[in-house]
Write a protein that holds these residues in place. Structure first.
Motif, mmCIF file in Angstrom:
data_model
loop_
_atom_site.group_PDB
_atom_site.id
_atom_site.type_symbol
_atom_site.label_atom_id
_atom_site.label_comp_id
_atom_site.label_asym_id
_atom_site.label_seq_id
_atom_site.Cartn_x
_atom_site.Cartn_y
_atom_site.Cartn_z
ATOM 1 N N ALA A 32 0.834 -1.208 0.000
ATOM 2 C CA ALA A 32 0.000 0.000 0.000
ATOM 3 C C ALA A 32 0.868 1.258 0.000
ATOM 4 C CB ALA A 32 -0.916 0.000 1.228
ATOM 5 N N PHE A 33 1.876 1.301 0.875
ATOM 6 C CA PHE A 33 2.766 2.460 0.939
ATOM 7 C C PHE A 33 3.546 2.631 -0.365
ATOM 8 C CE2 PHE A 33 2.982 1.399 5.722
ATOM 9 C CZ PHE A 33 1.847 2.155 5.974
ATOM 10 N N GLU A 34 3.975 1.510 -0.922
ATOM 11 C CA GLU A 34 4.721 1.547 -2.190
ATOM 12 C C GLU A 34 3.856 2.138 -3.300
ATOM 13 O OE1 GLU A 34 6.743 -1.645 -5.308
ATOM 14 O OE2 GLU A 34 6.357 -2.256 -3.234
ATOM 15 N N LYS A 38 4.493 5.758 -5.242
ATOM 16 C CA LYS A 38 4.713 5.680 -6.687
ATOM 17 C C LYS A 38 3.876 6.732 -7.415
ATOM 18 C CE LYS A 38 5.219 1.499 -8.191
ATOM 19 N NZ LYS A 38 4.869 0.113 -8.662
ATOM 20 N N ARG A 39 2.670 7.016 -6.879
ATOM 21 C CA ARG A 39 1.801 8.023 -7.499
ATOM 22 C C ARG A 39 2.447 9.402 -7.506
ATOM 23 N NH1 ARG A 39 -2.963 5.970 -3.964
ATOM 24 N NH2 ARG A 39 -3.418 4.033 -5.058
ATOM 25 N N TYR A 40 3.329 9.634 -6.534
ATOM 26 C CA TYR A 40 3.992 10.933 -6.425
ATOM 27 C C TYR A 40 5.444 10.854 -6.905
ATOM 28 C CZ TYR A 40 -0.087 11.948 -3.550
ATOM 29 O OH TYR A 40 -1.378 12.114 -3.095
ATOM 30 N N ASP A 41 5.751 9.817 -7.708
ATOM 31 C CA ASP A 41 7.102 9.609 -8.241
ATOM 32 C C ASP A 41 8.156 9.546 -7.140
ATOM 33 O OD1 ASP A 41 6.274 9.562 -10.951
ATOM 34 O OD2 ASP A 41 6.204 11.762 -10.972
ATOM 35 N N MET A 42 7.786 8.923 -6.022
ATOM 36 C CA MET A 42 8.720 8.725 -4.920
ATOM 37 C C MET A 42 8.925 7.222 -4.722
ATOM 38 S SD MET A 42 7.356 11.650 -2.246
ATOM 39 C CE MET A 42 8.694 11.452 -1.058
ATOM 40 N N THR A 43 10.082 6.860 -4.209
ATOM 41 C CA THR A 43 10.427 5.443 -4.054
ATOM 42 C C THR A 43 10.263 4.982 -2.615
ATOM 43 O OG1 THR A 43 12.039 5.629 -5.839
ATOM 44 C CG2 THR A 43 12.234 3.707 -4.406
ATOM 45 N N PHE A 44 9.516 3.920 -2.423
ATOM 46 C CA PHE A 44 9.328 3.345 -1.089
ATOM 47 C C PHE A 44 10.544 2.500 -0.718
ATOM 48 C CE2 PHE A 44 8.146 -0.359 1.442
ATOM 49 C CZ PHE A 44 7.614 0.256 2.563
ATOM 50 N N LYS A 62 1.642 11.315 9.466
ATOM 51 C CA LYS A 62 2.604 12.395 9.743
ATOM 52 C C LYS A 62 4.004 12.007 9.279
ATOM 53 C CE LYS A 62 0.120 14.401 13.655
ATOM 54 N NZ LYS A 62 0.033 14.481 15.130
ATOM 55 N N TYR A 63 4.342 10.740 9.430
ATOM 56 C CA TYR A 63 5.666 10.277 9.009
ATOM 57 C C TYR A 63 5.826 10.438 7.499
ATOM 58 C CZ TYR A 63 9.668 7.233 8.097
ATOM 59 O OH TYR A 63 10.875 6.742 7.671
ATOM 60 N N PHE A 64 4.847 9.990 6.725
ATOM 61 C CA PHE A 64 4.962 10.055 5.270
ATOM 62 C C PHE A 64 4.836 11.482 4.733
ATOM 63 C CE2 PHE A 64 4.365 5.506 5.549
ATOM 64 C CZ PHE A 64 5.127 5.025 4.480
ATOM 65 N N VAL A 65 3.930 12.249 5.308
ATOM 66 C CA VAL A 65 3.686 13.605 4.790
ATOM 67 C C VAL A 65 4.707 14.605 5.331
ATOM 68 C CG1 VAL A 65 2.034 15.510 4.682
ATOM 69 C CG2 VAL A 65 1.234 13.144 4.455
ATOM 70 N N ASP A 66 4.893 14.626 6.655
ATOM 71 C CA ASP A 66 5.768 15.636 7.265
ATOM 72 C C ASP A 66 7.251 15.254 7.198
ATOM 73 O OD1 ASP A 66 3.393 16.858 7.870
ATOM 74 O OD2 ASP A 66 3.383 16.260 9.977
ATOM 75 N N HIS A 67 7.552 13.986 7.464
ATOM 76 C CA HIS A 67 8.954 13.566 7.523
ATOM 77 C C HIS A 67 9.517 13.236 6.138
ATOM 78 C CE1 HIS A 67 12.616 11.965 9.295
ATOM 79 N NE2 HIS A 67 12.462 10.863 8.560
ATOM 80 N N GLN A 80 -6.034 7.468 0.970
ATOM 81 C CA GLN A 80 -5.383 6.578 0.005
ATOM 82 C C GLN A 80 -4.946 5.269 0.673
ATOM 83 O OE1 GLN A 80 -2.660 8.391 -3.032
ATOM 84 N NE2 GLN A 80 -2.931 10.235 -1.789
ATOM 85 N N LYS A 81 -4.418 5.381 1.882
ATOM 86 C CA LYS A 81 -3.985 4.178 2.615
ATOM 87 C C LYS A 81 -5.184 3.266 2.888
ATOM 88 C CE LYS A 81 -2.914 4.230 7.072
ATOM 89 N NZ LYS A 81 -3.680 3.172 7.769
#
Length: 231
Positions: A32-34, A38-44, A62-67, A80-81
Motif C-alpha cells: 500500500a505504501f509503495e 509511486k503516485r507521487y514519483d517517490m520510491t518506497f 505524519k511520518y509520510f507527509v511531514d517527515h 489513500q492508505k
C-alpha cells in the motif's frame, strides 16, 4: 530463541498485538505504501515501514507527509492508505504458531486480549476470515478508534487500557505482551509489562534489545517459562 538478560517472572494475563504478530498484514501495508509513493514519483524503502511498525494512523500519515515530504495532506494520505488496504487486505493469513498458542491459552482459561493500533473499519476488514479465532479473546482494544487510548504506541496507553478491561484486574507486571514492532515493545515496557518480540527478519537486531524475549516465530514460545500451562 534469544538469550535473556533478565529473569522471567510468572504472569497471569496475556496481551497480543495483531498486525504482523497474529495476522500476516505487514506485506499488505508495504504494498500500500509503495503504491501511494509511486503516485507521487517517490520510491518506497523497507526502512520506512520498519520505523512505523505498530504506530497508529495519525503517526503514520505524519511520518509520510511531514517527515518524508509526500506532497499531499494527512487526510489525503489516510484516505489513500485506507483504499489500498481495503483492496489488499481482503484475505489475511494467521501467522505461524498463533492459532495453536491462542487456542491453548483459551482452553487453559488464561485471560487473553488484543491491543492493536488498527481502527474498527480496518480491524473488521482484516479479521473477516477469522471471526471464530478472534472470539477466543476476552476483549479487543482498537487504538485508532478507542476514546480511552489517548496516545498510540510507543506510549503505554493501549496496554494499560487493555489490562484494565480484564475482569481479574491484573497489575501491569502480571501481564505478558506479544509484539512484532519496536514501538509496541517500547509501549509495553513503559506500561511495566514483560514482552515477547517476534520481529520482522529485516529489523536491525539493535531494535530488539528492549524485549524480554525475542523469538523467530510464535511456534518457538514455551508458555511454562512464564508460569503458564505447557502445551
Amino acid at each position: 530463541m534469544s538469550m535473556r538478560s533478565k529473569p522471567l517472572k510468572c504472569i497471569t494475563n496475556v496481551i497480543f498485538d495483531m498486525d504482523g504478530l497474529l495476522l500476516d498484514t505487514e506485506i499488505h501495508y508495504e504494498k500500500a505504501f509503495e503504491n501511494i509513493m509511486k503516485r507521487y514519483d517517490m520510491t518506497f524503502r523497507k526502512e520506512y515501514q520498519l520505523k512505523i511498525l505498530g504506530c497508529d494512523g495519525d503517526t503514520i500519515s505524519k511520518y509520510f507527509v511531514d517527515h518524508l515530504g509526500l506532497p499531499c495532506t494527512h487526510e489525503e494520505f489516510q484516505s489513500q492508505k485506507d483504499a489500498e488496504m481495503d483492496r489488499l487486505s481482503q484475505h489475511c493469513s494467521v501467522m505461524p504458531g498463533a492459532q495453536k498458542l491462542v487456542e491453548h491459552l483459551h482452553k487453559q482459561k488464561i485471560p487473553i486480549a488484543v491491543a492493536t493500533s488498527s481502527g474498527q473499519q480496518s480491524f473488521d476488514l482484516k479479521t473477516k476470515d477469522h471471526k471464530e479465532f478472534f472470539k477466543l479473546f476476552d476483549h479487543i482494544v482498537l487504538g485508532s478508534s478507542d476514546p480511552e487510548v489517548k496516545k498510540g504506541k510507543p506510549a503505554p496507553d493501549i496496554f494499560l487500557v487493555c489490562a484494565s478491561r480484564f475482569p481479574n484486574k491484573p497489575k501491569p507486571e502480571d501481564c505478558l505482551v506479544f509484539e512484532d514492532s519496536p514501538n509496541g515493545i517500547q509501549g509495553a515496557n513503559a506500561a511495566g509489562m514483560q514482552t515477547v518480540m517476534v520481529p520482522d527478519p529485516n529489523l536491525d537486531k539493535e531494535m530488539t534489545k528492549e524485549a524480554t524475549m525475542v523469538l523467530k516465530s510464535l511456534e518457538e514460545f514455551k508458555p511454562e517459562l512464564f508460569g503458564l500451562p505447557a502445551f
